[in-house]
Design an enzyme around this catalytic site. Sequence first.
Site, short mmCIF file in Angstrom:
data_model
loop_
_atom_site.label_atom_id
_atom_site.label_comp_id
_atom_site.label_asym_id
_atom_site.label_seq_id
_atom_site.Cartn_x
_atom_site.Cartn_y
_atom_site.Cartn_z
N GLU A 228 0.87 -1.25 0.10
CA GLU A 228 -0.01 0.03 0.00
C GLU A 228 1.02 1.18 0.00
OE1 GLU A 228 -3.59 2.01 2.92
OE2 GLU A 228 -2.03 0.34 3.58
N LYS B 124 -9.58 2.67 -1.95
CA LYS B 124 -10.21 2.08 -0.52
C LYS B 124 -11.28 2.77 0.02
CE LYS B 124 -7.45 1.54 3.93
NZ LYS B 124 -6.03 1.92 4.63
N CYS C 292 -5.23 -3.06 3.35
CA CYS C 292 -5.24 -2.88 4.43
C CYS C 292 -6.31 -2.91 5.36
CB CYS C 292 -4.40 -1.56 4.74
SG CYS C 292 -3.32 -1.52 6.31
#
Length: 258
Positions: free
Chosen positions: A41, A110, A144
């Site tokens: 990431e 995200k 994540c």
Amino acid sequence: MKVAVIQMDIEFGKPQVNFEKVTATIRDACNESADVIVLPEMWTTGYDLKRLDEIGDDEGKQTIEFISSLASTYRVNIIAGSVAEKSKDSVYNTMIVFDREGDVVKKYSKVHLFRLMNEEKYLTAGNNDGHFEIDGVPSAGFICYDIRFPEWMRKHALEGAKVLFVPAEWPKPRTEHWRNLLITRAIENQCYVVACNRIGADPDNEFGGHSIIINPWGEIIAEADETETILFADISIDELNEIRTRIPIYEDRRTDLY
């Protein structure tokens, strides 16, 4: 399918240094005949959030040009982790996926922003799904903090995903959360999980590494430590399909109740 997970330290706020590092590590992964390469990431900038207006990537163009060239040169699929993608008045934490021809097959921004690292102050949450295919294999991408939301990952599994890719900058103090959550996501969805974390530190955080590849039984087939490395493993969709016939959770769901 042979996957290669690039666990690296990230130079804080220095995209050009990180591009140079990734050039070498992708070459090394391709020397081992990887079919899919996964980056962590925010690998171009790290969490230098206050400077994203300066160092973020406009529409992802620099990353796309750079990774597209590597993917087409080496004829390899690349899950290019995520980058700070500047778009109009917003900045997104965006995963970009490339096929062997160097074409972009997916952008996923995200959807769950992590307040403990101030993402919501500098980034805008995405609103699209993470579905894509790699060499014909239905897959999905998450970033994540997304792994703490099982309903989000289950949605993709129910819609056909068989491999779940997770780039991350997961903090070291919660490394056991990282491992346990990923193992659980693999078991409950009967999917492969391929997760790439970074190592090292930035001014505010230390990161735990332990990139990991897990089969649909929840068995760890490869795991890194806390050093820079390229983690390799072979994954088999035939094995996944066989596991799903032995414990048919998708057939036994009570859709009349939930």
